[in-house]
Design a protein around this motif. Structure first.
Motif, PDB file in Angstrom:
ATOM      1  N   ARG A  39      37.159  30.304  53.814  1.00 20.59           N
ATOM      2  CA  ARG A  39      37.827  29.669  52.684  1.00 20.59           C
ATOM      3  C   ARG A  39      38.614  30.727  51.912  1.00 20.59           C
ATOM      4  O   ARG A  39      38.218  31.892  51.857  1.00 20.59           O
ATOM      5  N   LEU A  40      39.705  30.303  51.315  1.00 18.25           N
ATOM      6  CA  LEU A  40      40.562  31.222  50.575  1.00 18.25           C
ATOM      7  C   LEU A  40      39.786  31.945  49.483  1.00 18.25           C
ATOM      8  O   LEU A  40      39.962  33.149  49.296  1.00 18.25           O
ATOM      9  N   THR A  41      38.916  31.254  48.796  1.00 20.01           N
ATOM     10  CA  THR A  41      38.145  31.895  47.727  1.00 20.01           C
ATOM     11  C   THR A  41      37.257  33.012  48.274  1.00 20.01           C
ATOM     12  O   THR A  41      37.156  34.076  47.670  1.00 20.01           O
ATOM     13  N   ALA A  44      39.463  36.028  49.181  1.00 21.25           N
ATOM     14  CA  ALA A  44      39.863  36.773  47.980  1.00 21.25           C
ATOM     15  C   ALA A  44      38.713  37.634  47.457  1.00 21.25           C
ATOM     16  O   ALA A  44      38.910  38.814  47.148  1.00 21.25           O
ATOM     17  N   THR A  50      43.097  38.786  43.990  1.00 23.82           N
ATOM     18  CA  THR A  50      43.149  37.463  43.373  1.00 23.82           C
ATOM     19  C   THR A  50      43.386  36.410  44.455  1.00 23.82           C
ATOM     20  O   THR A  50      43.852  36.726  45.557  1.00 23.82           O
ATOM     21  N   GLN A  51      43.093  35.167  44.114  1.00 20.46           N
ATOM     22  CA  GLN A  51      43.354  34.089  45.068  1.00 20.46           C
ATOM     23  C   GLN A  51      44.841  33.979  45.364  1.00 20.46           C
ATOM     24  O   GLN A  51      45.222  33.658  46.485  1.00 20.46           O
ATOM     25  N   SER A  55      46.344  34.150  48.994  1.00 20.86           N
ATOM     26  CA  SER A  55      47.160  33.028  49.450  1.00 20.86           C
ATOM     27  C   SER A  55      48.490  33.503  50.036  1.00 20.86           C
ATOM     28  O   SER A  55      48.941  33.004  51.074  1.00 20.86           O
TER      29      SER A  55
END
Length: 139
Positions: A39-41, A44, A50-51, A55
Motif C-alpha cells: 500500500r502507498l502508505t 511512504a 511523504t505519501q 505517489s
C-alpha cells in the motif's frame, strides 16, 4: 585519464537514476511477500518520505512499466519490476555478505550495503563473491 574519469562519473550518474527505482521495487516486493500487498502508505512509511513523494515515485515506476496499480488499490510489481527487485536483492546480499565476512557488524553491513549495491559493477560483484568465499573458508 580524462576519458576514464568522465566514464566513472557517467556510471555514477546512471546508478543514481536507477537507485530509487531499485529501492522502491525491492520494498514493494518485500511488502507484498510479507503482507500480500503493498500500500502507498506503507511504502511512504518504510521509505521515510511523504505519501505525496511516494505517489510521484510510484507514478514514475508505473510509466516505466515496473508496477501496476489502480486508484485506491494496492501496488503490484510487473514481471519487469519483479526482475529488477530480484536483481537488486541479489546485489544487496552479495555486498552484505562480503561486509560481514570482513567482520563488519550486521547493522553496519546492512546500512552500508544499502547504498553500495547500486554502484558496483558486475565484475566487482563477481570479485566480492569470490573473496567472500575465500574469507569464509578461513573462518
Amino acid at each position: 585519464m580524462t576519458a576514464r574519469r568522465a566514464a566513472a562519473f557517467r556510471k555514477t550518474r546512471e546508478a543514481h537514476v536507477t537507485e530509487v527505482a531499485e529501492d522502491y521495487v525491492e520494498l514493494i516486493a518485500d511488502l507484498a511477500a510479507e503482507f500480500g500487498e503493498a500500500r502507498l502508505t506503507d511504502i511512504a512509511v518504510n521509505m521515510a518520505v511523504t505519501q505525496a513523494t511516494a505517489s510521484k515515485i510510484v507514478a514514475r515506476l508505473k510509466r516505466e512499466g515496473l508496477v501496476d496499480n489502480r486508484p485506491y488499490r494496492s501496488i503490484f510489481l510487473t514481471d519487469a519490476g519483479r526482475a529488477m527487485a530480484d536483481e537488486a536483492r541479489r546485489r544487496h546480499q552479495i555486498v552484505f555478505e562480503f561486509l560481514r565476512a570482513l567482520g563488519i557488524d550486521e547493522a553496519t553491513a546492512e546500512a552500508d550495503s544499502e547504498g553500495m549495491e547500486h554502484h558496483v559493477s558486475d565484475q566487482t560483484l563477481d570479485a566480492l563473491v569470490a573473496l567472500t568465499g575465500r574469507l569464509a573458508g578461513q573462518g
